[in-house]
Design a protein around this motif. Structure first.
Motif, PDB file in Angstrom:
ATOM      1  N   GLU A 177       0.854  -1.196   0.000  1.00 37.59           N
ATOM      2  CA  GLU A 177       0.000   0.000   0.000  1.00 37.59           C
ATOM      3  C   GLU A 177       0.887   1.242   0.000  1.00 37.59           C
ATOM      4  O   GLU A 177       1.752   1.402   0.860  1.00 37.59           O
ATOM      5  CB  GLU A 177      -0.911  -0.017   1.232  1.00 37.59           C
ATOM      6  N   SER A 178       0.651   2.129  -0.982  1.00 37.90           N
ATOM      7  CA  SER A 178       1.441   3.373  -1.063  1.00 37.90           C
ATOM      8  C   SER A 178       0.628   4.484  -1.706  1.00 37.90           C
ATOM      9  O   SER A 178       1.160   5.285  -2.466  1.00 37.90           O
ATOM     10  CB  SER A 178       2.725   3.133  -1.878  1.00 37.90           C
ATOM     11  N   SER A 179      -0.665   4.538  -1.395  1.00 38.46           N
ATOM     12  CA  SER A 179      -1.549   5.461  -2.108  1.00 38.46           C
ATOM     13  C   SER A 179      -1.401   6.917  -1.691  1.00 38.46           C
ATOM     14  O   SER A 179      -1.763   7.821  -2.436  1.00 38.46           O
ATOM     15  CB  SER A 179      -3.008   5.038  -1.938  1.00 38.46           C
ATOM     16  N   CYS A 180      -0.859   7.155  -0.481  1.00 40.37           N
ATOM     17  CA  CYS A 180      -0.734   8.538  -0.015  1.00 40.37           C
ATOM     18  C   CYS A 180       0.636   8.748   0.632  1.00 40.37           C
ATOM     19  O   CYS A 180       1.632   8.869  -0.063  1.00 40.37           O
ATOM     20  CB  CYS A 180      -1.870   8.881   0.938  1.00 40.37           C
ATOM     21  N   THR A 217       4.075   4.157   3.535  1.00 41.69           N
ATOM     22  CA  THR A 217       4.624   3.051   2.756  1.00 41.69           C
ATOM     23  C   THR A 217       4.447   1.806   3.601  1.00 41.69           C
ATOM     24  O   THR A 217       4.963   1.730   4.720  1.00 41.69           O
ATOM     25  CB  THR A 217       6.123   3.250   2.459  1.00 41.69           C
ATOM     26  N   SER A 218       3.696   0.833   3.087  1.00 44.19           N
ATOM     27  CA  SER A 218       3.365  -0.323   3.922  1.00 44.19           C
ATOM     28  C   SER A 218       3.406  -1.623   3.140  1.00 44.19           C
ATOM     29  O   SER A 218       3.061  -1.670   1.962  1.00 44.19           O
ATOM     30  CB  SER A 218       1.971  -0.138   4.540  1.00 44.19           C
ATOM     31  N   CYS A 219       3.836  -2.664   3.846  1.00 45.78           N
ATOM     32  CA  CYS A 219       3.823  -4.023   3.300  1.00 45.78           C
ATOM     33  C   CYS A 219       3.296  -4.958   4.386  1.00 45.78           C
ATOM     34  O   CYS A 219       3.597  -4.769   5.570  1.00 45.78           O
ATOM     35  CB  CYS A 219       5.221  -4.446   2.864  1.00 45.78           C
ATOM     36  N   ALA A 220       2.488  -5.921   3.991  1.00 47.15           N
ATOM     37  CA  ALA A 220       1.935  -6.865   4.956  1.00 47.15           C
ATOM     38  C   ALA A 220       1.821  -8.246   4.334  1.00 47.15           C
ATOM     39  O   ALA A 220       1.735  -8.390   3.107  1.00 47.15           O
ATOM     40  CB  ALA A 220       0.565  -6.396   5.445  1.00 47.15           C
ATOM     41  N   ILE A 221       1.813  -9.245   5.183  1.00 49.58           N
ATOM     42  CA  ILE A 221       1.512 -10.618   4.769  1.00 49.58           C
ATOM     43  C   ILE A 221       0.268 -11.040   5.535  1.00 49.58           C
ATOM     44  O   ILE A 221       0.239 -10.993   6.773  1.00 49.58           O
ATOM     45  CB  ILE A 221       2.681 -11.575   5.058  1.00 49.58           C
ATOM     46  N   VAL A 222      -0.775 -11.394   4.784  1.00 49.73           N
ATOM     47  CA  VAL A 222      -2.067 -11.727   5.380  1.00 49.73           C
ATOM     48  C   VAL A 222      -2.452 -13.151   4.989  1.00 49.73           C
ATOM     49  O   VAL A 222      -2.364 -13.535   3.824  1.00 49.73           O
ATOM     50  CB  VAL A 222      -3.155 -10.736   4.916  1.00 49.73           C
ATOM     51  N   LYS A 223      -2.892 -13.911   5.973  1.00 49.85           N
ATOM     52  CA  LYS A 223      -3.296 -15.304   5.760  1.00 49.85           C
ATOM     53  C   LYS A 223      -4.816 -15.399   5.684  1.00 49.85           C
ATOM     54  O   LYS A 223      -5.536 -14.943   6.579  1.00 49.85           O
ATOM     55  CB  LYS A 223      -2.771 -16.159   6.913  1.00 49.85           C
ATOM     56  N   ALA A 238       0.512 -15.051  -3.521  1.00 56.20           N
ATOM     57  CA  ALA A 238       0.091 -14.012  -4.467  1.00 56.20           C
ATOM     58  C   ALA A 238       0.564 -12.649  -3.966  1.00 56.20           C
ATOM     59  O   ALA A 238       0.867 -12.471  -2.788  1.00 56.20           O
ATOM     60  CB  ALA A 238      -1.426 -14.015  -4.637  1.00 56.20           C
ATOM     61  N   ILE A 239       0.605 -11.701  -4.889  1.00 52.29           N
ATOM     62  CA  ILE A 239       0.993 -10.321  -4.584  1.00 52.29           C
ATOM     63  C   ILE A 239      -0.218  -9.425  -4.799  1.00 52.29           C
ATOM     64  O   ILE A 239      -0.873  -9.489  -5.846  1.00 52.29           O
ATOM     65  CB  ILE A 239       2.130  -9.834  -5.511  1.00 52.29           C
ATOM     66  N   ALA A 240      -0.533  -8.600  -3.809  1.00 50.90           N
ATOM     67  CA  ALA A 240      -1.643  -7.646  -3.931  1.00 50.90           C
ATOM     68  C   ALA A 240      -1.105  -6.230  -3.827  1.00 50.90           C
ATOM     69  O   ALA A 240      -0.125  -5.977  -3.129  1.00 50.90           O
ATOM     70  CB  ALA A 240      -2.684  -7.893  -2.844  1.00 50.90           C
ATOM     71  N   VAL A 241      -1.787  -5.307  -4.498  1.00 56.09           N
ATOM     72  CA  VAL A 241      -1.311  -3.923  -4.474  1.00 56.09           C
ATOM     73  C   VAL A 241      -2.472  -2.952  -4.677  1.00 56.09           C
ATOM     74  O   VAL A 241      -3.422  -3.248  -5.408  1.00 56.09           O
ATOM     75  CB  VAL A 241      -0.231  -3.688  -5.556  1.00 56.09           C
ATOM     76  N   THR A 242      -2.389  -1.814  -4.014  1.00 53.75           N
ATOM     77  CA  THR A 242      -3.329  -0.720  -4.260  1.00 53.75           C
ATOM     78  C   THR A 242      -2.964  -0.070  -5.595  1.00 53.75           C
ATOM     79  O   THR A 242      -1.852   0.409  -5.765  1.00 53.75           O
ATOM     80  CB  THR A 242      -3.234   0.342  -3.153  1.00 53.75           C
ATOM     81  N   ASN A 264      -2.876   1.157   5.535  1.00 53.70           N
ATOM     82  CA  ASN A 264      -1.951   0.067   5.842  1.00 53.70           C
ATOM     83  C   ASN A 264      -2.104  -1.025   4.797  1.00 53.70           C
ATOM     84  O   ASN A 264      -3.146  -1.108   4.130  1.00 53.70           O
ATOM     85  CB  ASN A 264      -2.245  -0.491   7.246  1.00 53.70           C
ATOM     86  N   ALA A 265      -1.087  -1.852   4.650  1.00 57.86           N
ATOM     87  CA  ALA A 265      -1.143  -2.906   3.646  1.00 57.86           C
ATOM     88  C   ALA A 265      -1.933  -4.118   4.116  1.00 57.86           C
ATOM     89  O   ALA A 265      -2.356  -4.938   3.300  1.00 57.86           O
ATOM     90  CB  ALA A 265       0.281  -3.329   3.268  1.00 57.86           C
ATOM     91  N   THR A 266      -2.161  -4.234   5.420  1.00 57.02           N
ATOM     92  CA  THR A 266      -2.901  -5.377   5.951  1.00 57.02           C
ATOM     93  C   THR A 266      -4.313  -5.410   5.381  1.00 57.02           C
ATOM     94  O   THR A 266      -4.838  -6.463   5.014  1.00 57.02           O
ATOM     95  CB  THR A 266      -2.966  -5.316   7.490  1.00 57.02           C
ATOM     96  N   MET A 267      -4.930  -4.233   5.315  1.00 51.38           N
ATOM     97  CA  MET A 267      -6.290  -4.168   4.772  1.00 51.38           C
ATOM     98  C   MET A 267      -6.304  -4.549   3.290  1.00 51.38           C
ATOM     99  O   MET A 267      -7.277  -5.129   2.794  1.00 51.38           O
ATOM    100  CB  MET A 267      -6.873  -2.763   4.975  1.00 51.38           C
ATOM    101  N   ILE A 268      -5.226  -4.229   2.580  1.00 48.50           N
ATOM    102  CA  ILE A 268      -5.134  -4.584   1.158  1.00 48.50           C
ATOM    103  C   ILE A 268      -5.022  -6.103   1.010  1.00 48.50           C
ATOM    104  O   ILE A 268      -5.648  -6.706   0.136  1.00 48.50           O
ATOM    105  CB  ILE A 268      -3.925  -3.885   0.501  1.00 48.50           C
TER     106      ILE A 268
END
Length: 334
Positions: free
Chosen positions: A10-13, A16-22, A78-82, A303-307
């Motif tokens: 996540e870097s929309s504003c 700068t965030s990175c997360a790993i979500v299960k 997988a890779i997710a991104v805003t 945050n990237a967790t929500m993404i």
């Protein structure tokens, strides 16, 4: 279905965030580098500075996220991104990083709308059940979204001008109490009384919001008080302003729930951390026997967790992007 681990960016504003979500509901690792101290000097986010900071931080947050999770890229599914909406320069930094990882490691690329991310932050706290109404309130968004089922969005209404968080920031700047305005006004309001008369914005039967008139009323009040050489009570103005905002938002939200005959409400976005709004919506929902839920405070702001949470359900619903995916600064959810 086997467990799915998604690395999200996540870097929309200005975070700068990175997360790993299960599996869309478990935060394995989250790293957020905020630029708030930098932008405070300017009274708001400066897009060029934000994108340059993202360039400095993006590899750091990705590497640290993997280290904290004790995982390697080979463990990621997988890779997710805003990809939007947001500041175009900021979005491009995160997007190019995600596309590069997707290409090098041959992982599916999942495109996530920033607003969908805010909504699915709720799933990290409590399993989302449908149908529901989502109130999305942040620095860039004020929207009412109806969800009949998983990853299906219908926009009922939104802001016609300033988003509510943007209005907070501008009012804070006018009365000279710093940036970001939301948390400061929220705290000040708890010390004040409702002294000043301010208009209830867009008091109609639609699901839309408008805060520019309220902002202008505060500017005029501050200017007239100064002209009369009187002292503006900042605590009382914060209280008066916030009371009007809370009334405007809660009134439209409760109308949407009633009209759609829905008994589930989720609140999303940075302004979801506002104590006055939380308390008011909880009170109204309890009275009407509506299930009301908020994300944990740490998942309210960007945050990237929500993404990563949204990406799990996006993937289940076939939302996969090619390497040609591009950033869209004004992208809408529906």
């Amino acid at each position: 279905m086997k467990d799915m681990y998604i690395l999200a960016i996540e870097s929309s504003c200005d975070e700068t965030s990175c997360a790993i979500v299960k599996n869309g509901n478990e935060d394995i690792s989250t790293v957020v580098l905020s630029q708030i101290d930098i932008h405070t000097n300017f009274g708001g986010v400066v897009p060029e500075i934000a994108s340059r900071q993202h360039l400095k931080n993006i590899t750091i947050v990705i590497e640290q996220c993997l280290i904290n999770a004790k995982m390697k890229m080979e463990d990621i599914d997988a890779i997710a991104v805003t990809y939007g909406p947001g500041l175009i320069g900021s979005l491009l930094v995160g997007l190019e990083a995600a596309k590069t990882l997707s290409l090098i490691y041959n992982k599916p690329l999942i495109p996530i709308n920033h607003i969908a991310g805010h909504i699915y932050a709720n799933n990290l706290t409590k399993k989302m059940e449908y149908p529901l109404i989502s109130l999305v309130i942040s620095g860039g968004h004020t929207e009412l979204i109806y969800m009949e089922d998983e990853y299906k969005f219908e926009k009922l209404g939104g802001t016609l001008d300033d988003a509510v968080g943007e209005c907070y920031d501008k009012v804070a700047r006018v009365i000279g109490i710093g940036y970001p305005g939301g948390p400061i006004i929220d705290k000040l309001s708890q010390l004040g009384e409702h002294e000043y008369h301010l208009p209830l914005p867009l008091n109609d039967n639609s699901y839309n919001f408008s805060f520019s008139g309220l902002k202008s009323a505060v500017i005029n009040l501050a200017h007239n008080t100064q002209q009369r050489k009187e002292t503006l009570n900042k605590e009382n103005l914060a209280k008066s302003f916030q009371d009007v905002v809370v009334e405007a938002i809660s009134k439209k939200t409760m109308k949407a729930l009633k009209d759609k005959n829905v008994n589930r409400l989720i609140i999303a976005g940075g302004v979801a951390a506002n104590k006055a709004l939380r308390n008011k919506l909880k009170e109204l929902c309890e009275k009407e026997k509506i299930d009301c839920s908020f994300p944990d405070l740490k998942y309210c702001t960007d945050n990237a967790t929500m993404i990563g949470a949204a990406a799990y359900f996006a993937y289940k619903n076939g939302k996969i992007a090619t390497i040609e995916l591009n950033a869209k600064s004004n992208e809408t959810l529906v």
